[in-house]
Design a protein around this motif. Structure first.
Motif, short mmCIF file in Angstrom:
data_model
loop_
_atom_site.label_atom_id
_atom_site.label_comp_id
_atom_site.label_asym_id
_atom_site.label_seq_id
_atom_site.Cartn_x
_atom_site.Cartn_y
_atom_site.Cartn_z
N TYR A 147 -0.72 4.05 -6.72
CA TYR A 147 0.58 3.44 -7.03
C TYR A 147 0.48 2.10 -7.73
CZ TYR A 147 -0.81 2.26 -2.24
OH TYR A 147 -1.52 1.93 -1.12
N ILE A 194 -12.89 -2.80 2.30
CA ILE A 194 -12.05 -3.08 1.14
C ILE A 194 -10.71 -3.62 1.61
CG2 ILE A 194 -11.06 -2.13 -0.97
CD1 ILE A 194 -13.05 0.25 -0.68
N GLU A 195 -10.33 -4.79 1.08
CA GLU A 195 -9.06 -5.42 1.46
C GLU A 195 -7.89 -4.48 1.20
OE1 GLU A 195 -8.45 -9.17 -0.49
OE2 GLU A 195 -6.60 -9.55 0.60
N ALA A 232 -7.42 8.22 -2.01
CA ALA A 232 -6.35 8.92 -2.72
C ALA A 232 -6.91 9.35 -4.07
CB ALA A 232 -5.12 8.03 -2.82
N LYS A 289 -9.29 -8.57 -3.08
CA LYS A 289 -8.49 -8.61 -4.29
C LYS A 289 -8.78 -9.94 -5.01
CE LYS A 289 -6.55 -4.67 -3.12
NZ LYS A 289 -5.63 -4.44 -2.05
O1 LIG Z 1 -7.93 6.16 -3.83
P1 LIG Z 1 -6.96 5.16 -4.40
O2 LIG Z 1 -5.90 5.80 -5.25
O3 LIG Z 1 -7.68 4.07 -5.12
O4 LIG Z 1 -6.17 4.50 -3.19
C1 LIG Z 1 -6.78 4.13 -1.99
C2 LIG Z 1 -6.62 2.67 -1.71
O5 LIG Z 1 -5.23 2.31 -1.63
C3 LIG Z 1 -4.99 1.55 -0.45
O6 LIG Z 1 -5.19 0.17 -0.67
P2 LIG Z 1 -4.12 -0.85 -1.30
O7 LIG Z 1 -4.62 -1.26 -2.64
O8 LIG Z 1 -2.75 -0.28 -1.20
O9 LIG Z 1 -4.29 -2.13 -0.42
P3 LIG Z 1 -3.98 -2.56 1.09
O10 LIG Z 1 -5.14 -2.03 1.91
O11 LIG Z 1 -3.98 -4.04 0.97
O12 LIG Z 1 -2.67 -1.97 1.54
C4 LIG Z 1 -6.02 2.08 0.51
O13 LIG Z 1 -6.26 1.19 1.57
C5 LIG Z 1 -7.23 2.30 -0.37
O14 LIG Z 1 -8.00 1.11 -0.51
#
Ligand SMILES: O=P(O)(O)OC[C@H]1O[C@H](OP(=O)(O)OP(=O)(O)O)[C@H](O)[C@@H]1O
Ligand SMILES: Nc1ncnc2[nH]cnc12
Length: 172
Positions: free
Chosen positions: A98, A57-58, A124, A81
């Motif tokens: 967030y 996952i990006e 999270a 995304k």
């Molecule tokens: O369980 P959740 O509340 O859904 O959060 C977890 C997600 O949040 C972050 O990604 P983010 O969207 O910040 O992207 P990034 O990897 O590009 O920083 C992390 O890498 C997970 O994919």
């Protein structure tokens, strides 16, 4: 505590109030910079299930999922995304700790019935992982598990993933 767990926890940095006030951000860059710890993490994740494809996952998920795919002898499929994949896609919207986002996968990313492990850095609220599982199933694959480096238990992501095989190398 196992050696792997200690190695991971010692290399994750807490950054308060990032990216928003009240969020304690788990920064994995110290772990990524340590080749011994990274190799141990990748080996552990690659040994969880026999699969055809690893989904990353990006963006941070890519950093773990690509070497896991190589180590496991599996293909790598990016979940990105919205707007980043060039060919025809399927998409899912979701909320995370967030913010909110839309993710996509190529419609032809999987052969029918491909066995898939979804890999990410942090679980999270579980919004991202849940949306990814939905997307991968809609694309015709069989999700055999979800594996994360770190689970933030107080955000109860696991509860949103009931019925899935969820592996976390560390839980805080
Ligand atoms: O369980 P959740 O509340 O859904 O959060 C977890 C997600 O949040 C972050 O990604 P983010 O969207 O910040 O992207 P990034 O990897 O590009 O920083 C992390 O890498 C997970 O994919
Ligand atoms: N607290 C957190 N730290 C790092 N990544 C996250 N993704 C969602 N919540 C996060």
């Amino acid at each position: 505590m196992t050696e792997l767990r200690t190695m991971i926890l010692d290399r994750i940095r807490d950054v308060p109030d990032y990216p928003k006030p009240g969020v304690l951000f788990k920064d994995i860059t110290p772990l990524l910079a340590d080749p011994v710890a990274m190799a141990a993490v990748v080996d552990e994740l690659a040994g969880l299930h026999q699969v055809d494809k690893i989904v990353g996952i990006e963006a941070r998920g890519f950093i773990l999922a690509a070497p896991v795919a190589y180590r496991a002898g599996a293909g790598f499929v990016p979940v990105r995304k919205k707007g980043k994949l060039p060919a025809a896609t399927l998409e899912e919207s979701y909320d995370l700790e967030y913010g909110s986002a839309v993710i996509e996968v190529h419609r032809d990313a999987f052969a029918p019935g491909d066995r898939v492990l979804v890999v990410d850095d942090v679980l999270a609220t579980g919004g991202t992982a849940k949306a990814t599982v939905e997307l991968v199933r809609r694309a015709g694959a069989d999700v055999v598990g979800i594996a994360v480096l770190m689970e933030l238990a107080f955000l109860k992501g696991r509860e949103r993933l009931q019925g899935e095989r969820l592996h976390s190398l560390v839980t805080v």
